[in-house]
Design a protein around this motif. Sequence first.
Motif, mmCIF file in Angstrom:
data_model
loop_
_atom_site.group_PDB
_atom_site.id
_atom_site.type_symbol
_atom_site.label_atom_id
_atom_site.label_comp_id
_atom_site.label_asym_id
_atom_site.label_seq_id
_atom_site.Cartn_x
_atom_site.Cartn_y
_atom_site.Cartn_z
ATOM 1 N N VAL A 54 14.925 3.689 4.425
ATOM 2 C CA VAL A 54 15.205 4.459 3.683
ATOM 3 C C VAL A 54 16.157 5.371 3.994
ATOM 4 O O VAL A 54 17.856 5.380 4.006
ATOM 5 C CB VAL A 54 15.351 3.789 2.427
ATOM 6 N N LEU A 55 15.941 6.244 4.045
ATOM 7 C CA LEU A 55 15.759 7.760 4.397
ATOM 8 C C LEU A 55 16.771 7.611 6.066
ATOM 9 O O LEU A 55 18.006 8.342 5.830
ATOM 10 C CB LEU A 55 15.027 8.462 4.589
ATOM 11 N N ILE A 56 16.823 7.008 6.613
ATOM 12 C CA ILE A 56 17.359 6.748 7.663
ATOM 13 C C ILE A 56 18.961 6.168 8.285
ATOM 14 O O ILE A 56 19.336 6.764 8.514
ATOM 15 C CB ILE A 56 16.235 6.236 9.229
ATOM 16 N N GLY A 57 18.517 5.237 7.239
ATOM 17 C CA GLY A 57 19.440 4.756 6.533
ATOM 18 C C GLY A 57 20.566 4.983 6.104
ATOM 19 O O GLY A 57 21.908 5.954 6.366
ATOM 20 N N VAL A 58 19.808 5.964 5.054
ATOM 21 C CA VAL A 58 21.166 6.820 4.725
ATOM 22 C C VAL A 58 21.162 7.696 5.105
ATOM 23 O O VAL A 58 23.175 8.573 5.035
ATOM 24 C CB VAL A 58 21.160 7.609 3.600
ATOM 25 N N ALA A 59 20.787 8.791 6.077
ATOM 26 C CA ALA A 59 21.360 9.751 6.817
ATOM 27 C C ALA A 59 22.436 9.309 8.071
ATOM 28 O O ALA A 59 23.683 9.823 7.908
ATOM 29 C CB ALA A 59 19.793 9.981 7.460
ATOM 30 N N SER A 60 21.794 8.271 8.729
ATOM 31 C CA SER A 60 23.112 8.270 9.297
ATOM 32 C C SER A 60 24.039 7.203 9.111
ATOM 33 O O SER A 60 25.026 7.786 9.947
ATOM 34 C CB SER A 60 22.272 6.285 10.387
ATOM 35 N N MET A 61 24.588 6.970 7.394
ATOM 36 C CA MET A 61 25.301 6.609 7.040
ATOM 37 C C MET A 61 26.359 7.834 7.061
ATOM 38 O O MET A 61 27.696 8.234 7.277
ATOM 39 C CB MET A 61 24.918 5.614 5.478
ATOM 40 N N LEU A 62 25.330 8.918 6.064
ATOM 41 C CA LEU A 62 26.576 10.729 5.742
ATOM 42 C C LEU A 62 26.944 10.820 7.448
ATOM 43 O O LEU A 62 27.873 11.960 7.262
ATOM 44 C CB LEU A 62 24.847 10.965 5.922
ATOM 45 N N VAL A 63 25.923 10.738 8.421
ATOM 46 C CA VAL A 63 26.013 11.329 9.315
ATOM 47 C C VAL A 63 27.898 11.015 10.044
ATOM 48 O O VAL A 63 28.373 10.979 10.829
ATOM 49 C CB VAL A 63 25.471 10.956 10.657
ATOM 50 N N ALA A 64 28.185 9.396 9.295
ATOM 51 C CA ALA A 64 28.954 8.661 10.050
ATOM 52 C C ALA A 64 30.675 9.218 9.035
ATOM 53 O O ALA A 64 31.430 9.242 9.272
ATOM 54 C CB ALA A 64 28.696 7.081 10.290
ATOM 55 N N VAL A 65 30.300 9.587 7.882
ATOM 56 C CA VAL A 65 30.932 9.444 7.136
ATOM 57 C C VAL A 65 32.001 11.353 7.791
ATOM 58 O O VAL A 65 32.719 11.544 7.348
ATOM 59 C CB VAL A 65 30.624 9.809 5.356
ATOM 60 N N ILE A 66 30.290 11.878 7.592
ATOM 61 C CA ILE A 66 31.328 13.347 8.364
ATOM 62 C C ILE A 66 31.549 13.158 9.963
ATOM 63 O O ILE A 66 32.717 14.073 9.846
ATOM 64 C CB ILE A 66 30.260 13.988 8.815
ATOM 65 N N VAL A 67 31.498 12.169 10.794
ATOM 66 C CA VAL A 67 32.155 12.622 11.932
ATOM 67 C C VAL A 67 33.589 11.369 11.385
ATOM 68 O O VAL A 67 34.595 12.632 12.274
ATOM 69 C CB VAL A 67 31.446 11.078 12.998
ATOM 70 N N TYR A 68 33.673 10.284 11.074
ATOM 71 C CA TYR A 68 34.726 9.766 10.271
ATOM 72 C C TYR A 68 36.013 10.925 9.570
ATOM 73 O O TYR A 68 37.012 11.213 10.565
ATOM 74 C CB TYR A 68 35.011 8.927 9.856
ATOM 75 N N SER A 69 35.019 11.767 8.536
ATOM 76 C CA SER A 69 36.555 12.946 7.829
ATOM 77 C C SER A 69 36.827 13.800 9.252
ATOM 78 O O SER A 69 37.715 14.672 8.691
ATOM 79 C CB SER A 69 35.661 13.854 7.001
ATOM 80 N N ALA A 70 35.782 13.905 10.192
ATOM 81 C CA ALA A 70 35.761 15.620 10.944
ATOM 82 C C ALA A 70 37.500 14.209 12.333
ATOM 83 O O ALA A 70 38.513 15.715 12.569
ATOM 84 C CB ALA A 70 34.688 15.981 11.923
ATOM 85 N N THR A 90 1.184 -1.204 -0.537
ATOM 86 C CA THR A 90 -0.368 -0.014 -0.096
ATOM 87 C C THR A 90 0.726 1.469 0.067
ATOM 88 O O THR A 90 2.283 1.230 0.152
ATOM 89 C CB THR A 90 -1.036 -0.331 1.660
ATOM 90 N N VAL A 91 0.246 2.190 0.044
ATOM 91 C CA VAL A 91 0.772 3.785 -0.392
ATOM 92 C C VAL A 91 1.562 3.852 0.617
ATOM 93 O O VAL A 91 2.746 4.532 1.004
ATOM 94 C CB VAL A 91 -0.095 4.267 -0.627
ATOM 95 N N SER A 92 0.432 3.566 2.227
ATOM 96 C CA SER A 92 1.303 3.928 3.709
ATOM 97 C C SER A 92 2.556 3.074 3.759
ATOM 98 O O SER A 92 2.934 3.642 4.310
ATOM 99 C CB SER A 92 0.435 3.812 4.709
ATOM 100 N N ALA A 93 2.501 1.211 2.967
ATOM 101 C CA ALA A 93 3.944 0.973 3.317
ATOM 102 C C ALA A 93 5.171 1.066 2.510
ATOM 103 O O ALA A 93 6.419 1.431 2.949
ATOM 104 C CB ALA A 93 3.650 -0.566 2.981
ATOM 105 N N TRP A 94 4.958 2.110 1.321
ATOM 106 C CA TRP A 94 6.188 2.941 0.791
ATOM 107 C C TRP A 94 6.643 3.645 1.543
ATOM 108 O O TRP A 94 7.308 4.197 1.260
ATOM 109 C CB TRP A 94 5.552 3.112 -0.769
ATOM 110 N N TYR A 95 5.612 4.361 2.038
ATOM 111 C CA TYR A 95 6.517 5.835 2.862
ATOM 112 C C TYR A 95 6.983 5.139 4.278
ATOM 113 O O TYR A 95 7.976 5.643 4.405
ATOM 114 C CB TYR A 95 4.491 6.311 3.515
ATOM 115 N N ARG A 96 6.195 3.982 4.014
ATOM 116 C CA ARG A 96 7.271 3.970 5.544
ATOM 117 C C ARG A 96 8.868 2.394 4.706
ATOM 118 O O ARG A 96 9.750 2.972 5.833
ATOM 119 C CB ARG A 96 6.945 2.242 6.676
ATOM 120 N N ILE A 97 8.786 2.397 4.187
ATOM 121 C CA ILE A 97 9.810 1.571 3.745
ATOM 122 C C ILE A 97 10.499 2.994 3.004
ATOM 123 O O ILE A 97 11.947 3.011 3.067
ATOM 124 C CB ILE A 97 9.938 0.990 1.676
#
Length: 136
Positions: A14-30, A3-10
């Motif tokens: 995915v967005l939380i996972g990508v954001a977490s990876m970006l934060v990890a890269v930024i912290v590592y770079s710093a 359903t549409v709501s299932a797609w929003y949850r997915i």
Amino acid sequence: MPTVSAWYRIAGVVLIGVASMLVAVIVYSAKERSKHQAMAMAMTGGDPALAPPIFRRYGCGGCHTIPGIPGADGKVGPPLQGLSQRVYIGGVANNSAENLVAWIVMPQQFSPNCAMPATGVSAAEARHLAAYLYAH
């Protein structure tokens, strides 16, 4: 079919996972930047944070491209990025903190006919410049 709501949850997961990876890269770079800066300070006895106005005062950017220094886009001398990775300074001196400081103060002591002039930079100022160059 989801359903549409299932797609929003997915999409949210995915967005939380990508954001977490970006934060990890930024912290590592710093952390890596901080480590490079600490090593440069220990090697040279200088403070990279004090270097930008010294580069500007002596006009270093008129001849050299210097990373992180606005307007330092000279084409006369070599670009000064990645200096810590080089074997030689000016093609003649072993790359060490003491040689870099001495080169900045009086390059003619290593290469009498080099194009870089006597800069007028003091040894204390040269330590800050060397720390900056090794940190970047």
